[in-house]
Scaffold this motif. Structure first.
Motif, PDB file in Angstrom:
ATOM      1  N   MET A  60       0.706  -1.137   0.047  1.00  0.00           N
ATOM      2  CA  MET A  60       0.023   0.182  -0.052  1.00  0.00           C
ATOM      3  C   MET A  60       0.989   1.310  -0.040  1.00  0.00           C
ATOM      4  SD  MET A  60      -1.430   2.705   1.812  1.00  0.00           S
ATOM      5  CE  MET A  60      -1.366   2.181   3.359  1.00  0.00           C
ATOM      6  N   HIS A  61       1.935   1.325   0.748  1.00  0.00           N
ATOM      7  CA  HIS A  61       2.759   2.389   0.833  1.00  0.00           C
ATOM      8  C   HIS A  61       3.763   2.527  -0.306  1.00  0.00           C
ATOM      9  CE1 HIS A  61       1.786   3.450   5.173  1.00  0.00           C
ATOM     10  NE2 HIS A  61       1.917   2.387   5.395  1.00  0.00           N
ATOM     11  N   ALA A  62       4.126   1.409  -0.770  1.00  0.00           N
ATOM     12  CA  ALA A  62       4.845   1.678  -2.107  1.00  0.00           C
ATOM     13  C   ALA A  62       3.954   1.891  -3.628  1.00  0.00           C
ATOM     14  CB  ALA A  62       5.572   0.101  -2.713  1.00  0.00           C
ATOM     15  N   SER A  63       2.832   1.328  -3.383  1.00  0.00           N
ATOM     16  CA  SER A  63       2.144   1.922  -4.417  1.00  0.00           C
ATOM     17  C   SER A  63       0.641   2.955  -4.313  1.00  0.00           C
ATOM     18  CB  SER A  63       1.158   0.346  -5.058  1.00  0.00           C
ATOM     19  OG  SER A  63       0.143   0.100  -3.973  1.00  0.00           O
TER      20      SER A  63
ATOM     21  N   LYS B 230      -7.920  -6.754   3.561  1.00  0.00           N
ATOM     22  CA  LYS B 230      -7.725  -5.722   2.478  1.00  0.00           C
ATOM     23  C   LYS B 230      -7.145  -4.473   3.471  1.00  0.00           C
ATOM     24  CE  LYS B 230     -10.864  -2.799   1.570  1.00  0.00           C
ATOM     25  NZ  LYS B 230     -11.793  -2.048   0.986  1.00  0.00           N
ATOM     26  N   ILE B 231      -6.365  -3.571   2.669  1.00  0.00           N
ATOM     27  CA  ILE B 231      -5.857  -2.522   3.023  1.00  0.00           C
ATOM     28  C   ILE B 231      -6.167  -1.483   2.180  1.00  0.00           C
ATOM     29  CG2 ILE B 231      -3.859  -1.018   4.017  1.00  0.00           C
ATOM     30  CD1 ILE B 231      -2.356  -3.461   4.871  1.00  0.00           C
ATOM     31  N   ASP B 232      -6.996  -0.157   2.819  1.00  0.00           N
ATOM     32  CA  ASP B 232      -7.657   0.840   1.624  1.00  0.00           C
ATOM     33  C   ASP B 232      -6.251   1.661   1.399  1.00  0.00           C
ATOM     34  OD1 ASP B 232     -10.087   0.091   1.193  1.00  0.00           O
ATOM     35  OD2 ASP B 232     -10.642   0.660   3.077  1.00  0.00           O
ATOM     36  N   SER B 233      -6.466   2.295   0.064  1.00  0.00           N
ATOM     37  CA  SER B 233      -5.569   3.285  -0.446  1.00  0.00           C
ATOM     38  C   SER B 233      -5.899   4.466   0.428  1.00  0.00           C
ATOM     39  CB  SER B 233      -5.676   3.241  -1.897  1.00  0.00           C
ATOM     40  OG  SER B 233      -5.433   4.644  -2.141  1.00  0.00           O
ATOM     41  N   PRO B 234      -4.923   5.176   0.688  1.00  0.00           N
ATOM     42  CA  PRO B 234      -5.165   6.575   1.300  1.00  0.00           C
ATOM     43  C   PRO B 234      -5.856   7.539   0.240  1.00  0.00           C
ATOM     44  CG  PRO B 234      -2.744   6.520   0.750  1.00  0.00           C
ATOM     45  CD  PRO B 234      -3.475   4.888   0.558  1.00  0.00           C
TER      46      PRO B 234
ATOM     47  N   PHE C 259       3.835  -2.245 -10.733  1.00  0.00           N
ATOM     48  CA  PHE C 259       3.050  -2.907  -9.576  1.00  0.00           C
ATOM     49  C   PHE C 259       3.145  -4.401  -9.551  1.00  0.00           C
ATOM     50  CE2 PHE C 259      -0.525   0.805 -10.072  1.00  0.00           C
ATOM     51  CZ  PHE C 259       0.157   1.557  -9.097  1.00  0.00           C
ATOM     52  N   ALA C 260       3.057  -4.903 -10.880  1.00  0.00           N
ATOM     53  CA  ALA C 260       3.292  -6.424 -10.959  1.00  0.00           C
ATOM     54  C   ALA C 260       4.621  -6.734 -10.299  1.00  0.00           C
ATOM     55  CB  ALA C 260       3.429  -6.879 -12.510  1.00  0.00           C
ATOM     56  N   ALA C 261       5.697  -5.973 -10.432  1.00  0.00           N
ATOM     57  CA  ALA C 261       6.915  -6.362  -9.890  1.00  0.00           C
ATOM     58  C   ALA C 261       6.641  -6.310  -8.160  1.00  0.00           C
ATOM     59  CB  ALA C 261       8.000  -5.433  -9.932  1.00  0.00           C
TER      60      ALA C 261
END
Length: 268
Positions: A93-96, A115-119, A231-233
């Protein structure tokens, strides 16, 4: 011991490990029981929702139900899929900057177990315990691609479209599964919700079986081709690390493919 209980558990274990619905005769033959005995057991297990009765043109088959997963989720702290995945979900989440999902397969659907929601104020909305058609979302495709051929063939009857982008033609679906196996990750290009894209990779247990998938999802405008590659990486790396935590070095070929793809993308 209670013989009826033992026999009933034998039926459940047989169905849970089968990659297709089994008929009454098959079950009786495999377990060495009388068909009348198995029939009574199946009736009881169906009434208790441990078994699903599937009627088709070729006869009646029986499958294990999602109730087994529900029971398993109650002791998930032992398998600890979510605990093992939590740190990597946070990192993703933090990286993307996108929402992160952990999903398992239930027949033709995925169930979101964490799940973790996007900020970001604009993001993909799902909920823990929610469901989606497996062939329409990245986490679902990442798991489906490593199912037996017989299971994929059965999917043909459930390939209903959710959007105009959904892949519902059998030949195209099989090509998509082959692509996921080759690249080690799956992409959803507006196939569940037209404005939502996703990228996911499979997670394996210690026996090398694909048991779940971890993925990112968000608005289509934030998932341009160059972003999807990055994102795939990220998801490939997370899936590999979680799989290592769950079972060490005995990973499914999916993770070997995923690792090679990740390295290639990082060099590219």
């Amino acid at each position: 011991m209670n013989n009826t209980l033992i026999k009933g558990l034998g039926v459940i274990e047989l169905l849970a490990h089968s990659d297709r619905p089994l008929g009454l005769t098959e079950i009786a033959t495999h377990l060495g029981l009388a068909k009348s005995n198995v029939h009574r057991l199946l009736q009881a297990l169906t009434e208790l929702n441990y078994v699903i009765r599937d009627a088709s043109g070729t006869g009646t088959g029986y499958s294990a139900s999602i109730k087994l997963w529900e029971l398993g989720s109650a002791v998930l702290s032992r398998l600890d899929l979510r605990r093992h995945a939590q740190a990597w979900m946070d990192k993703l989440m933090h990286a993307s900057g996108e929402s992160v999902h952990l999903s398992v397969l239930d027949r033709a659907e995925v169930v979101y177990v964490h799940k973790i929601d996007s900020p970001n104020p604009v993001r993909a909305y799902t909920q823990i315990g929610g469901r989606a058609l497996a062939h329409c979302v990245a986490t679902g495709k990442a798991i489906l691609a490593f199912q037996p051929d017989t299971a994929l063939q059965r999917m043909f009857a459930t390939l209903a479209p959710s959007t105009p982008n959904s892949i519902v033609e059998p030949e195209r679906f099989l090509r998509e599964m082959a692509k996921v196996r080759k690249e080690g990750y799956a992409v959803n290009r507006g196939e569940w919700r037209e404005t939502v894209y996703g990228v996911a990779a499979p997670i394996c247990d210690g026996n090398g079986h694909v048991i779940a998938a971890i993925g990112l999802s968000g608005p289509a405008e934030r998932f341009k081709p160059h972003k999807i590659k990055g994102f795939a990486a990220l998801v490939l790396n997370a899936a590999t690390e979680i799989s290592d935590d769950l079972g060490g070095g005995n990973r499914h070929n999916a993770l070997a493919l995923a690792t090679r793809s990740m390295v290639a993308m990082r060099r590219g």
